[in-house]
Design a protein around this motif. Structure first.
Motif, PDB file in Angstrom:
ATOM      1  N   ALA A   1     -19.355  -3.822  -5.688  1.00  0.00           N
ATOM      2  CA  ALA A   1     -18.437  -3.108  -4.802  1.00  0.00           C
ATOM      3  C   ALA A   1     -17.102  -3.821  -4.618  1.00  0.00           C
ATOM      4  O   ALA A   1     -16.047  -3.175  -4.534  1.00  0.00           O
ATOM      5  CB  ALA A   1     -19.095  -2.881  -3.445  1.00  0.00           C
ATOM      6  N   ALA A   2     -17.114  -5.149  -4.555  1.00  0.00           N
ATOM      7  CA  ALA A   2     -15.878  -5.888  -4.324  1.00  0.00           C
ATOM      8  C   ALA A   2     -15.042  -6.052  -5.586  1.00  0.00           C
ATOM      9  O   ALA A   2     -13.909  -6.534  -5.511  1.00  0.00           O
ATOM     10  CB  ALA A   2     -16.193  -7.257  -3.740  1.00  0.00           C
ATOM     11  N   SER A   3     -15.581  -5.647  -6.727  1.00  0.00           N
ATOM     12  CA  SER A   3     -14.887  -5.905  -7.996  1.00  0.00           C
ATOM     13  C   SER A   3     -13.921  -4.799  -8.395  1.00  0.00           C
ATOM     14  O   SER A   3     -13.153  -4.967  -9.341  1.00  0.00           O
ATOM     15  CB  SER A   3     -15.904  -6.118  -9.122  1.00  0.00           C
ATOM     16  OG  SER A   3     -16.603  -4.911  -9.401  1.00  0.00           O
ATOM     17  N   TYR A   4     -13.941  -3.663  -7.685  1.00  0.00           N
ATOM     18  CA  TYR A   4     -13.061  -2.560  -8.069  1.00  0.00           C
ATOM     19  C   TYR A   4     -12.575  -1.806  -6.841  1.00  0.00           C
ATOM     20  O   TYR A   4     -13.202  -1.823  -5.771  1.00  0.00           O
ATOM     21  CB  TYR A   4     -13.781  -1.584  -9.014  1.00  0.00           C
ATOM     22  CG  TYR A   4     -14.945  -0.848  -8.393  1.00  0.00           C
ATOM     23  CD1 TYR A   4     -14.763   0.388  -7.779  1.00  0.00           C
ATOM     24  CD2 TYR A   4     -16.231  -1.389  -8.404  1.00  0.00           C
ATOM     25  CE1 TYR A   4     -15.813   1.064  -7.202  1.00  0.00           C
ATOM     26  CE2 TYR A   4     -17.292  -0.722  -7.823  1.00  0.00           C
ATOM     27  CZ  TYR A   4     -17.079   0.506  -7.226  1.00  0.00           C
ATOM     28  OH  TYR A   4     -18.135   1.168  -6.639  1.00  0.00           O
ATOM     29  N   ALA A   5     -11.444  -1.134  -7.020  1.00  0.00           N
ATOM     30  CA  ALA A   5     -10.918  -0.215  -6.013  1.00  0.00           C
ATOM     31  C   ALA A   5     -10.741   1.123  -6.712  1.00  0.00           C
ATOM     32  O   ALA A   5      -9.875   1.266  -7.586  1.00  0.00           O
ATOM     33  CB  ALA A   5      -9.600  -0.721  -5.455  1.00  0.00           C
ATOM     34  N   LEU A   6     -11.581   2.093  -6.381  1.00  0.00           N
ATOM     35  CA  LEU A   6     -11.587   3.375  -7.069  1.00  0.00           C
ATOM     36  C   LEU A   6     -10.528   4.300  -6.483  1.00  0.00           C
ATOM     37  O   LEU A   6     -10.475   4.530  -5.281  1.00  0.00           O
ATOM     38  CB  LEU A   6     -12.962   4.022  -6.950  1.00  0.00           C
ATOM     39  CG  LEU A   6     -13.140   5.385  -7.617  1.00  0.00           C
ATOM     40  CD1 LEU A   6     -12.890   5.288  -9.122  1.00  0.00           C
ATOM     41  CD2 LEU A   6     -14.537   5.940  -7.337  1.00  0.00           C
ATOM     42  N   HIS A   7      -9.687   4.852  -7.365  1.00  0.00           N
ATOM     43  CA  HIS A   7      -8.670   5.830  -6.991  1.00  0.00           C
ATOM     44  C   HIS A   7      -9.003   7.133  -7.718  1.00  0.00           C
ATOM     45  O   HIS A   7      -8.845   7.216  -8.940  1.00  0.00           O
ATOM     46  CB  HIS A   7      -7.282   5.342  -7.392  1.00  0.00           C
ATOM     47  CG  HIS A   7      -6.893   4.027  -6.802  1.00  0.00           C
ATOM     48  ND1 HIS A   7      -6.262   3.905  -5.591  1.00  0.00           N
ATOM     49  CD2 HIS A   7      -7.073   2.760  -7.269  1.00  0.00           C
ATOM     50  CE1 HIS A   7      -6.048   2.628  -5.323  1.00  0.00           C
ATOM     51  NE2 HIS A   7      -6.536   1.914  -6.323  1.00  0.00           N
TER      52      HIS A   7
ATOM     53  N   PRO B   1      -8.056  -2.060  -9.827  1.00  0.00           N
ATOM     54  CA  PRO B   1      -7.768  -0.641  -9.607  1.00  0.00           C
ATOM     55  C   PRO B   1      -8.316   0.197 -10.768  1.00  0.00           C
ATOM     56  O   PRO B   1      -8.005  -0.052 -11.931  1.00  0.00           O
ATOM     57  CB  PRO B   1      -6.238  -0.589  -9.580  1.00  0.00           C
ATOM     58  CG  PRO B   1      -5.793  -2.001  -9.301  1.00  0.00           C
ATOM     59  CD  PRO B   1      -6.822  -2.865  -9.960  1.00  0.00           C
TER      60      PRO B   1
ATOM     61  N   ALA C   1      -9.882  -7.048  -6.565  1.00  0.00           N
ATOM     62  CA  ALA C   1     -10.512  -5.781  -6.935  1.00  0.00           C
ATOM     63  C   ALA C   1      -9.661  -5.084  -7.988  1.00  0.00           C
ATOM     64  O   ALA C   1      -8.437  -5.008  -7.876  1.00  0.00           O
ATOM     65  CB  ALA C   1     -10.669  -4.896  -5.702  1.00  0.00           C
TER      66      ALA C   1
END
Length: 248
Positions: free
Chosen positions: A107-113, A86, A84
């Motif tokens: 959804a699995a392709s990124y981790a939203l901060h 960031p 994923a």
């Protein structure tokens, strides 16, 4: 620290160019700042989609973030699974872009901060500080530091003391300069001219100034001269493909 300009047009891309986007590299880490219209193909000229380590988005206007969608598609739908990605952005800035595809597809392709402007944090080897800058929507300027090199990037902003603090002593200030001398009408609090960008760079004591986000059709030489009237340091206008090395 190496900065590669992917695009620097304001509002929409001119022929053969792209909107705001920058690849920032240090110690093998690849950070992309903003991904406006037509920046993704430019990015692929330098790195593969799966080689991007993180993304920073200054605000939610499409000329700064819409090409996050094809980057995530390339990572999600490619032949090989990748971690994923960031993605750092102000709260809510990416709601529209992340809703372009059917729910769950990316959804699995990124981790939203979500970063509240004013927060400080780390992205790989970079120490990042942020400031809320005045724009039509919430916009966070970012200051990146690594091994003594300092890059400040405004995203889009009106003139503000916060810009000066963001860029205080920076080696390079990449500053929005949509207009040359004056920002017209109701946009005056929310956008900056090249002349104003030069004045702010001077007050900040920045080493170099790179103007970006010029309105399509704006003369680059006129913008540079307007900034130089207020700033004695090295001044340039961002062009797709331009590379700048800071520090060692």
């Amino acid at each position: 620290m190496r900065i590669t300009v992917l695009g620097a047009c304001g509002a929409w891309p001119e022929t053969g160019s792209a909107c705001s986007g920058y690849l920032v590299e240090h110690d093998g880490f690849r950070l992309v700042m903003d991904l406006g219209y037509a920046t993704f193909p430019r990015l692929l000229e330098h790195v593969a989609a799966e080689e991007v380590d993180a993304v920073w988005i200054s605000h939610g206007h499409p000329d700064h973030c819409v090409d996050l969608n094809p980057l995530l598609r390339a990572r999600a739908l490619g032949d090989e699974p990748v971690p994923a990605l960031p993605v750092f952005a102000p709260p809510g800035a990416l709601d529209a872009v992340l809703a372009l595809d059917k729910p769950g597809m990316l959804a699995a392709s990124y981790a939203l901060h979500e970063v509240v402007p004013g927060d400080a944090f780390e992205i790989g080897p970079f120490r990042a500080g942020t400031r809320l800058l005045p724009h039509h929507v919430p916009n966070a300027g970012i200051r990146l530091e690594a091994d003594g090199a300092v890059l400040a990037y405004t995203g889009d902003t009106g003139p503000s003391p916060e810009v000066v603090e963001l860029a205080r002593g920076a080696d390079l200030l990449v500053a929005e300069a949509t207009y040359v001398d004056e920002v017209p009408g109701g946009d005056a609090p929310y956008l900056t001219s090249a002349r104003q960008a030069g004045a702010q760079a001077a007050r900040a004591g920045a080493g170099r100034l790179l103007l970006t986000h010029l309105w399509p059709g704006t003369g680059r030489e006129a913008a540079r001269r307007a900034a130089e009237a207020r700033f004695d340091g090295e001044t340039g206008v961002a062009e797709s493909g331009q590379v700048i090395d800071l520090g060692r």
